[in-house]
Design an enzyme around this catalytic site. Sequence first.
Site, PDB file in Angstrom:
ATOM      1  N   SER A 159      40.740  39.585  50.036  1.00  0.00           N
ATOM      2  CA  SER A 159      39.901  39.046  50.471  1.00  0.00           C
ATOM      3  C   SER A 159      38.343  39.410  50.942  1.00  0.00           C
ATOM      4  O   SER A 159      37.454  39.348  50.023  1.00  0.00           O
ATOM      5  CB  SER A 159      40.580  40.057  52.753  1.00  0.00           C
ATOM      6  OG  SER A 159      40.951  38.998  53.511  1.00  0.00           O
ATOM      7  N   ASP A 322      48.872  31.550  52.035  1.00  0.00           N
ATOM      8  CA  ASP A 322      47.728  31.467  52.537  1.00  0.00           C
ATOM      9  C   ASP A 322      46.471  30.783  53.053  1.00  0.00           C
ATOM     10  O   ASP A 322      46.619  29.337  52.691  1.00  0.00           O
ATOM     11  CB  ASP A 322      46.790  32.365  51.606  1.00  0.00           C
ATOM     12  CG  ASP A 322      45.471  33.476  52.190  1.00  0.00           C
ATOM     13  OD1 ASP A 322      45.380  32.940  53.058  1.00  0.00           O
ATOM     14  OD2 ASP A 322      45.148  34.069  51.175  1.00  0.00           O
ATOM     15  N   HIS A 352      48.544  35.088  53.721  1.00  0.00           N
ATOM     16  CA  HIS A 352      47.297  35.985  53.604  1.00  0.00           C
ATOM     17  C   HIS A 352      47.343  37.824  53.354  1.00  0.00           C
ATOM     18  O   HIS A 352      47.184  37.991  52.232  1.00  0.00           O
ATOM     19  CB  HIS A 352      45.921  36.188  54.374  1.00  0.00           C
ATOM     20  CG  HIS A 352      45.083  36.921  54.037  1.00  0.00           C
ATOM     21  ND1 HIS A 352      43.768  36.270  53.211  1.00  0.00           N
ATOM     22  CD2 HIS A 352      44.153  37.522  54.712  1.00  0.00           C
ATOM     23  CE1 HIS A 352      42.749  37.564  52.981  1.00  0.00           C
ATOM     24  NE2 HIS A 352      42.916  38.107  53.715  1.00  0.00           N
TER      25      HIS A 352
END
Length: 419
Positions: A159, A322, A352
């Site tokens: 991320s 995601d 995610h």
Amino acid sequence: MSAQPHEDIPVTGAYREGEAARGRSFADLGKLDLDDGRQLPVTLAYETFGRLTPARDNAVLILHALTGDSHCADGSGEAGWWREVVGPGKAIDTDRYFVLAPNVLGGCQGSTGPASAAPDGRAWGSRFGQVTARDQVRAEALLADRLGIDTFELVVGASMGGHRALEWAITHPGRVRRLALIATGARTTADQIGLAHTQLLAIESDPDFSGGDYYDQPRGPWRGLALARRIAHLSYRTSTELDTRFGRLAQDGEEPLEGGRFAVQSYLDHHGEKLARRFDANSYAVLTRAMLTHDVGRGRGGLARALGQITARTMVIAVDSDRLFGAEESRLMSRLIPGSMPLATITSAYGHDAFLIEHAQVSRHLATLLTARPGPAHLSLCRRKNRAQDRDKGSEKEARPQCAGRPVRANQTTCRRAG
């Protein structure tokens, strides 16, 4: 509306100097040159796990996501956020590797951020300004210098941490032997910018935000921060998971037809208020803006040219469900990074957040990368720089290879460990 009491939610969930260190060490790095031309006195909090070899050749750098921190593995009586991936006998085996996990610049768990004390003794607050992923990596590189770590066997980020991992590999190609990019992207998309915009507005619209100078107030902007987290959390999960888990169930003891909440509303309220107890609203805004401005192609001739500078053996890992960092972003990076291994995929219903949940799949992919040889581009770069340095320095045996990173300057930084 949450039924939980809110009187105990602090003005900020930031670490404040003098509190228990809980395994953290602190490096005072002096004044850091920022992308916007300012200089900022910087301290980075960090944790280490495992032992650094005498040759200092077994270091792994783990870069956390937006609201993460340095505590990625078990220690100091607390569970780590990646405890199933990092630790003795795990994929990132701390019996073999020395793990360095810094808290990001602009964060709120010991590193310099808006809640930290400025030179005048007051919290930086609105005066902190903006930082970029490149600023954050500049600070982390100084920390590595201070610890005497020239190269990392692996740099891994998921991320927002993947943004910094990319910047590490592009800015310091000779210091990164292997690179893992998990559920991340090379530049922020319009969809991500839009999601971030709503979160920033949620925080800044809270009357208790006070333009970012709320630390001396009796109440902080926890409502805005909690709302921002609710918005973000929906992008971290999938509609399939939420429907399967909650459907249209009412929250226990509440009736939606009478103004009560559905179970999924209670779930989001819980996560919003949980974050408000451990995080800082200003840090959330600062780090979100760092994500907004992320673009590895900025000033480097575009995305393809920037990614083409990466010499590390790279594995890009996508999450198939995601909806924040779509798989197409991972495919783009995998295609443009020279010598990248085949795109790896985490199959999950969780979206995610799968990088924090699907430990077995994450571990399997990282183990594959750690057994792969460093990329030929990396080795070629090192050989070229070593030959150039040998010509410059003759037969000095004690000289470090230039490709291994810059020597630490005397008195460049100081380190301390809180009691």
